[in-house]
Write an enzyme that holds these catalytic residues in place. Structure first.
Site, PDB file in Angstrom:
ATOM      1  N   ASN A 160       0.854  -1.177   0.000  1.00 51.80           N
ATOM      2  CA  ASN A 160       0.000   0.000   0.000  1.00 51.80           C
ATOM      3  C   ASN A 160       0.901   1.242   0.000  1.00 51.80           C
ATOM      4  O   ASN A 160       1.712   1.436   0.919  1.00 51.80           O
ATOM      5  CB  ASN A 160      -0.880  -0.056   1.266  1.00 51.80           C
ATOM      6  CG  ASN A 160      -1.796   1.136   1.370  1.00 51.80           C
ATOM      7  OD1 ASN A 160      -1.380   2.267   1.155  1.00 51.80           O
ATOM      8  ND2 ASN A 160      -3.043   0.890   1.712  1.00 51.80           N
ATOM      9  N   HIS A 163       1.047   6.127   1.902  1.00 55.58           N
ATOM     10  CA  HIS A 163       1.808   7.063   2.737  1.00 55.58           C
ATOM     11  C   HIS A 163       2.908   7.796   1.987  1.00 55.58           C
ATOM     12  O   HIS A 163       3.444   8.786   2.480  1.00 55.58           O
ATOM     13  CB  HIS A 163       2.316   6.355   3.991  1.00 55.58           C
ATOM     14  CG  HIS A 163       1.164   5.954   4.853  1.00 55.58           C
ATOM     15  ND1 HIS A 163       0.238   6.867   5.319  1.00 55.58           N
ATOM     16  CD2 HIS A 163       0.727   4.747   5.268  1.00 55.58           C
ATOM     17  CE1 HIS A 163      -0.699   6.243   6.004  1.00 55.58           C
ATOM     18  NE2 HIS A 163      -0.421   4.952   5.982  1.00 55.58           N
ATOM     19  N   HIS A 196      -5.704   3.545  -1.416  1.00 61.65           N
ATOM     20  CA  HIS A 196      -7.025   3.834  -0.857  1.00 61.65           C
ATOM     21  C   HIS A 196      -7.417   5.234  -1.313  1.00 61.65           C
ATOM     22  O   HIS A 196      -6.809   6.223  -0.889  1.00 61.65           O
ATOM     23  CB  HIS A 196      -6.934   3.757   0.679  1.00 61.65           C
ATOM     24  CG  HIS A 196      -8.243   3.911   1.377  1.00 61.65           C
ATOM     25  ND1 HIS A 196      -8.378   3.695   2.728  1.00 61.65           N
ATOM     26  CD2 HIS A 196      -9.486   4.252   0.930  1.00 61.65           C
ATOM     27  CE1 HIS A 196      -9.641   3.896   3.090  1.00 61.65           C
ATOM     28  NE2 HIS A 196     -10.331   4.249   2.004  1.00 61.65           N
ATOM     29  N   ARG A 198      -9.635   7.933  -0.777  1.00 70.02           N
ATOM     30  CA  ARG A 198     -10.592   8.323   0.260  1.00 70.02           C
ATOM     31  C   ARG A 198     -11.475   9.463  -0.222  1.00 70.02           C
ATOM     32  O   ARG A 198     -11.057  10.260  -1.063  1.00 70.02           O
ATOM     33  CB  ARG A 198      -9.822   8.775   1.515  1.00 70.02           C
ATOM     34  CG  ARG A 198      -9.286   7.631   2.326  1.00 70.02           C
ATOM     35  CD  ARG A 198      -8.553   8.160   3.548  1.00 70.02           C
ATOM     36  NE  ARG A 198      -8.358   7.094   4.515  1.00 70.02           N
ATOM     37  CZ  ARG A 198      -9.168   6.826   5.530  1.00 70.02           C
ATOM     38  NH1 ARG A 198     -10.242   7.579   5.733  1.00 70.02           N
ATOM     39  NH2 ARG A 198      -8.921   5.832   6.348  1.00 70.02           N
ATOM     40  N   ARG A 202      -7.231  12.613   1.259  1.00 69.53           N
ATOM     41  CA  ARG A 202      -6.130  13.071   2.123  1.00 69.53           C
ATOM     42  C   ARG A 202      -4.761  12.601   1.633  1.00 69.53           C
ATOM     43  O   ARG A 202      -3.758  13.192   1.969  1.00 69.53           O
ATOM     44  CB  ARG A 202      -6.353  12.639   3.569  1.00 69.53           C
ATOM     45  CG  ARG A 202      -6.251  11.147   3.782  1.00 69.53           C
ATOM     46  CD  ARG A 202      -6.322  10.781   5.241  1.00 69.53           C
ATOM     47  NE  ARG A 202      -7.681  10.913   5.756  1.00 69.53           N
ATOM     48  CZ  ARG A 202      -8.077  10.322   6.897  1.00 69.53           C
ATOM     49  NH1 ARG A 202      -7.222   9.624   7.615  1.00 69.53           N
ATOM     50  NH2 ARG A 202      -9.311  10.448   7.315  1.00 69.53           N
ATOM     51  N   GLU A 223      -8.583   0.221  -2.731  1.00 69.17           N
ATOM     52  CA  GLU A 223      -9.307   0.154  -1.470  1.00 69.17           C
ATOM     53  C   GLU A 223     -10.258   1.341  -1.446  1.00 69.17           C
ATOM     54  O   GLU A 223      -9.849   2.465  -1.777  1.00 69.17           O
ATOM     55  CB  GLU A 223      -8.255   0.332  -0.373  1.00 69.17           C
ATOM     56  CG  GLU A 223      -8.451  -0.503   0.835  1.00 69.17           C
ATOM     57  CD  GLU A 223      -7.376  -0.164   1.831  1.00 69.17           C
ATOM     58  OE1 GLU A 223      -6.229  -0.578   1.599  1.00 69.17           O
ATOM     59  OE2 GLU A 223      -7.677   0.532   2.812  1.00 69.17           O
ATOM     60  N   THR A 254      -8.028   3.044   8.456  1.00 73.79           N
ATOM     61  CA  THR A 254      -9.231   2.214   8.537  1.00 73.79           C
ATOM     62  C   THR A 254      -9.257   1.531   9.905  1.00 73.79           C
ATOM     63  O   THR A 254      -8.362   0.761  10.227  1.00 73.79           O
ATOM     64  CB  THR A 254      -9.210   1.144   7.423  1.00 73.79           C
ATOM     65  OG1 THR A 254      -8.766   1.772   6.228  1.00 73.79           O
ATOM     66  CG2 THR A 254     -10.576   0.545   7.224  1.00 73.79           C
ATOM     67  N   GLU A 304     -10.625  -9.829   3.098  1.00 80.24           N
ATOM     68  CA  GLU A 304      -9.332  -9.451   3.682  1.00 80.24           C
ATOM     69  C   GLU A 304      -9.531  -9.430   5.184  1.00 80.24           C
ATOM     70  O   GLU A 304     -10.352  -8.656   5.702  1.00 80.24           O
ATOM     71  CB  GLU A 304      -8.854  -8.084   3.176  1.00 80.24           C
ATOM     72  CG  GLU A 304      -7.515  -7.713   3.829  1.00 80.24           C
ATOM     73  CD  GLU A 304      -6.935  -6.396   3.345  1.00 80.24           C
ATOM     74  OE1 GLU A 304      -7.187  -5.997   2.189  1.00 80.24           O
ATOM     75  OE2 GLU A 304      -6.225  -5.760   4.151  1.00 80.24           O
ATOM     76  N   HIS A 343      -3.256  -5.029   7.779  1.00 84.98           N
ATOM     77  CA  HIS A 343      -3.419  -3.897   8.701  1.00 84.98           C
ATOM     78  C   HIS A 343      -2.511  -4.051   9.906  1.00 84.98           C
ATOM     79  O   HIS A 343      -2.603  -5.027  10.638  1.00 84.98           O
ATOM     80  CB  HIS A 343      -4.861  -3.717   9.185  1.00 84.98           C
ATOM     81  CG  HIS A 343      -5.154  -2.267   9.474  1.00 84.98           C
ATOM     82  ND1 HIS A 343      -4.658  -1.619  10.574  1.00 84.98           N
ATOM     83  CD2 HIS A 343      -5.817  -1.316   8.756  1.00 84.98           C
ATOM     84  CE1 HIS A 343      -5.032  -0.348  10.544  1.00 84.98           C
ATOM     85  NE2 HIS A 343      -5.724  -0.140   9.435  1.00 84.98           N
TER      86      HIS A 343
HETATM   87  N1  PXP Z   1      -5.577  -3.360   4.411  1.00 79.70           N
HETATM   88  C1  PXP Z   1      -6.518  -2.405   4.568  1.00 79.70           C
HETATM   89  C2  PXP Z   1      -7.921  -2.756   4.215  1.00 79.70           C
HETATM   90  C3  PXP Z   1      -6.190  -1.112   5.026  1.00 79.70           C
HETATM   91  O1  PXP Z   1      -7.150  -0.182   5.177  1.00 79.70           O
HETATM   92  C4  PXP Z   1      -4.834  -0.811   5.303  1.00 79.70           C
HETATM   93  C5  PXP Z   1      -4.470   0.569   5.736  1.00 79.70           C
HETATM   94  O2  PXP Z   1      -4.550   1.434   4.666  1.00 79.70           O
HETATM   95  C6  PXP Z   1      -3.892  -1.836   5.119  1.00 79.70           C
HETATM   96  C7  PXP Z   1      -4.296  -3.112   4.692  1.00 79.70           C
HETATM   97  C8  PXP Z   1      -2.440  -1.616   5.367  1.00 79.70           C
HETATM   98  O3  PXP Z   1      -2.255  -1.346   6.713  1.00 79.70           O
HETATM   99  P1  PXP Z   1      -0.836  -0.824   7.208  1.00 79.70           P
HETATM  100  O4  PXP Z   1      -0.618   0.512   6.540  1.00 79.70           O
HETATM  101  O5  PXP Z   1      -1.013  -0.735   8.685  1.00 79.70           O
HETATM  102  O6  PXP Z   1       0.170  -1.837   6.775  1.00 79.70           O
END
Ligand code: PXP
Length: 392
Positions: A160, A163, A196, A198, A202, A223, A254, A304, A343
């Protein structure tokens, strides 16, 4: 519990070896479309298998593997219909044979499991030369498939890159670019890119999503919250899959899984709309039986599993959440759902989740991007990949 895998050997094998063999067995069950049948696999020593060999087959001495099909009334009276049977393997003989043949113990175990499963399914090399050759050919085919699809035995790593966009948005400029980051992640071995989009934009912007659709070579997973605006964007852009998540404007990330049980009607319509447009849907849910069953009822392709509670706790509590994830993954797979997880996973806590045999993909963001600040993105990805690859 469709697959029960245990060792009754006086010297218990290493937990990692047991997990690998269990994963081989789970793969074979999927291959034989028998994931919903009950199978018990027991590892024993030579003395134990010799005793069983004597009692049930009137043969003296140890052997490598014995299969007792549930359909064989003599050995298993009163078995329920979904019971496939029991496979008993002597670890002593397996190790001896592996040495004689110059194979690894893992390779020998795979062959013994395949052989045992084929017997449960009615193949029998003792019936005739023709059947013996057919069985050997099937075993060779399974071994080749297993070797070719090696990467399927560890979960794939999807990264992901939200960030990277968070840092860019802090100054509102163009750098760093999540599209470049996604390409670097793929070059380092990532098998999927997750973003994601949003409602409040953001971090990821529509521009990022559109460019990623053109540039991602592995798999683009969008996402998103199930809102009209974002659904329309998804349908227009056409990611490789969508993961539906609950989205609250004021949350940091999330926070919990979707409540599929109570939102069934609405979610069913969204799942159908996306899947009718060839976009497979995953539902981000807590590892709970009711949520998994509801996800299957409304026709999702994936779930997931939310690993947040596992990641945020320690000691006994963490073990409890890990056990919940294991049970949830097994149930989801049994119901025919593909299983992802994510997550809060990081360099210390990912291995145990990656070792869960039914999990096909891990979605990890913050930990990898955070580490990349210090060691570079490529190294951060490779380090996580090696954790995932060696976890089984
Ligand atoms: N899976 C989902 C559905 C999420 O919302 C997130 C956070 O964006 C992640 C995985 C990844 O989580 P992390 O950034 O804590 O690795």
């Amino acid at each position: 519990m469709p697959l029960s895998f245990s060792s009754h050997h006086p010297r218990p094998p290493a937990p990692a070896a047991l997990r690998r063999w269990r994963r081989q067995a789970a793969w074979l069950m999927r291959e034989f479309a028998a994931s919903e049948r009950d199978v018990s696999i027991v590892l024993v020593d030579d003395a134990a298998i010799a005793a069983i060999n004597e009692q049930y087959r009137h043969k003296t001495g140890p052997t490598n593997v014995l299969s007792f099909a549930a359909s064989d009334g003599e050995a298993f009276p009163c078995q329920p219909a979904d019971e496939l049977g029991e496979i008993i393997i002597s670890l002593d003989t397996a190790a001896r044979e592996a040495k004689e043949l110059g194979h690894s113990l893992d390779a020998r175990m795979f062959w013994l499991l395949a052989h045992g499963f084929l017997h449960l399914l009615g193949w029998d090399h003792e019936n005739s030369d023709v059947e013996a050759e057919a069985m050997r050919a099937k075993e060779r085919e399974l071994i080749a498939q297993f070797a070719n699809n090696g990467r399927y035995f560890m979960p794939q790593l999807a990264i992901n890159v939200d960030h990277i966009a968070t840092i860019r948005q802090a100054r509102g400029g163009q750098e760093p670019d999540p599209v470049t980051a996604a390409a670097l992640c793929e070059l380092a071995g990532a098998m999927g890119i997750v973003v994601h989009l949003r409602e409040d934009r953001r971090h990821i912007q529509e521009r990022d999503l559109r460019l990623l659709r053109q540039t991602v070579k592995s798999k683009l997973n969008l996402e998103m919250g199930a809102t009209k605006e974002i659904i329309a964007i998804a349908l227009e852009v056409g990611p490789d899959m969508v993961t539906l998540v609950p989205e609250k404007r004021r949350e940091l990330t999330t926070e919990g899984g979707l409540d599929v049980v109570h939102g069934k009607m609405k979610l069913a319509a969204v799942v159908a709309q996306l899947q009718d447009n060839n976009i497979p849907v995953s539902l981000f849910i807590d590892p709970e039986e009711a949520q998994i069953e509801a996800a299957r009822e409304i026709g999702a392709t994936f779930v997931e599993l939310h690993t947040g509670k596992y990641a945020d706790t320690k000691g006994q509590e963490r073990q409890h959440h890990l056990a919940q994830l294991e049970a949830a993954a097994a149930l989801a797979s049994r119901l025919g759902l593909l299983v992802n997880a994510g997550h809060g996973l990081d360099y210390r806590n990912t291995a145990a989740v990656a070792a869960i045999p039914e999990i096909g993909e891990l979605s990890i963001g913050h930990a990898i991007i955070g580490r990349a600040v210090f060691v570079g993105l490529e190294k951060a990805v490779r380090e996580m990949l090696s954790i995932v690859e060696t976890a089984g």
